[in-house]
Scaffold this motif. Structure first.
Motif: not given
Length: 394
Positions: A56-70
């Motif tokens: 649940a990352y700050s910075g919006g959906p791009t970061y959230v999706k990238l964190a989940l894939r990571a």
């Protein structure tokens, strides 16, 4: 001077470069990784384990999706190596609501199916008695978040990259990169290497290649310390398995840290601030400045008083900052066969497993595997244009 030909040369084999090198090699590309040191090492940003991973990352959906894939990719790396690389300790984010609110992150978490809890000060203190916060503070707790053993991760990627056929050249500074129409040449002291593509992931040394790409990246010196919990009330309160990873933010600054892992002490660092550093300058070790310890100790005394005991260890590392703290992941504006990966601004490590995949996709397929437009290099030109227009209006 000898010349050797590859499909891809990765310049800078830290967290991002080593991940990309593995991805490229396992896809069958002739891959060379070159690093000025011997990764994992203590000259850049990836040493001094561990590193937080949140979703649940700050910075919006791009970061959230990238964190989940990571996260998925880290689990795959664990399966491939049989090593424990990721601990699900939970991560507690605490903030003064007058400075920062978690509302958008709660919305993003709900949209992407991330488990999250909202806690008030009483709930924080009840669940983790070692924490002291003012009554009006609030927290966001993510139980499935945790931390990565960063140096083990880099070592795992290095081993798998070599097994996949990559050549890894260590303790070899790159002296020049020259871009051509179809090929790029990378020179070291004794050898020139040629490749169809180059990945520039030079971390805090990005400015060393300003003649190739003048990216707005500046390096700063940062410190972290490990402190021994003190007093009987602190016994076991901050231990791994009991205490989560954490962030604290208020008017005094932003801090992050980890439980005591195997008796190593509570690790804490400050995310903001730092002293400027340029490639080629001397790099001061931890303790060179009085604030190295006192700044961290003051934060512990304020938020984790039982952890503010003896300093057990301190290290200095480097952040590579962009003006907006967002990453640069893009191709060179004039040479699309050069991929740029830099400016990770002290919060990039957790994403490196997914960023390596992104870079490999771009080189293999000629496109990014997802929308990463917020990381484009040309955003700075647009920001500069808007600022100039604002100055004209005033």
């Amino acid at each position: 001077m000898m010349k050797q030909l590859y499909d891809v040369i990765v310049v800078g084999a830290g967290s991002m470069g080593m991940s990309a090198g593995y991805e490229l090699a396992r896809r069958g590309m002739r891959t060379l990784l070159i690093d000025a040191f011997d990764p994992p090492h203590d000259k850049g940003s990836h040493h001094g384990e561990p590193r937080l991973i949140r979703h649940a990352y700050s910075g919006g959906p791009t970061y959230v999706k990238l964190a989940l894939r990571a996260d998925e990719r880290w689990r795959e790396l664990e399966q491939s190596t049989g090593e424990k690389l990721l601990e699900r300790s939970g991560v507690l984010n605490v903030a003064d609501p007058d400075i920062y609110k978690f509302d958008v992150r709660f919305d993003d978490a709900e949209e992407h199916g991330i488990r999250i809890e909202s806690l008030d000060a009483d709930e924080i203190r009840h669940r983790w008695p070692g924490i002291r916060v003012p009554d009006h503070y609030r927290a966001m707790y993510e139980p499935d978040a945790g931390y990565l053993y960063s140096e083990k991760c880099v070592s795992a990627y290095r081993r798998l990259a070599a097994e996949a056929g990559a050549r890894i050249l260590t303790n070899t500074p790159v002296t020049a990169i020259q871009a051509g129409t179809s090929f790029v040449t990378v020179s070291t002291k004794d050898v020139t290497y040629t490749a169809s593509h180059v990945v520039l992931s030079a971390g805090a040394w990005f400015r060393s290649f300003a003649s190739l790409i003048d990216a707005p990246i500046r390096a700063v010196r940062k410190v972290v310390g490990w402190f021994e919990p003190n007093g009987s009330a602190a016994t076991g309160a901050y231990d791994a398995g009991t205490f989560p990873g954490f962030t604290f933010g208020d008017a005094s600054g932003g801090y992050y840290g980890f439980p005591s892992i195997g008796g190593a002490g509570v690790k804490i660092g400050r995310h903001d601030g730092g002293r400027p550093w340029e490639p080629g300058e001397p790099f001061a070790p931890f303790g060179a400045y009085p604030e190295d310890e006192t700044d961290l100790r003051l934060a512990l005394e304020k938020f984790l008083p039982g952890a503010a005991g003896k300093l057990l260890r301190g290290v200095a590392c480097k952040y590579e900052l962009t003006p907006d703290d967002n990453f640069i992941i893009d191709t060179h504006p004039e040479h699309p066969n050069i991929v740029l990966a830099g400016g990770f601004s002290g919060h990039g490590f957790k994403f490196s497993s997914a960023i390596g995949e992104l870079i490999a996709d771009r080189i293999e397929f000629g496109r990014w595997g997802r929308d990463i437009s917020i990381f484009s290099l040309d955003r700075f030109a647009e920001q500069g244009r808007l600022q100039a227009e604002a100055r004209t209006r005033t």
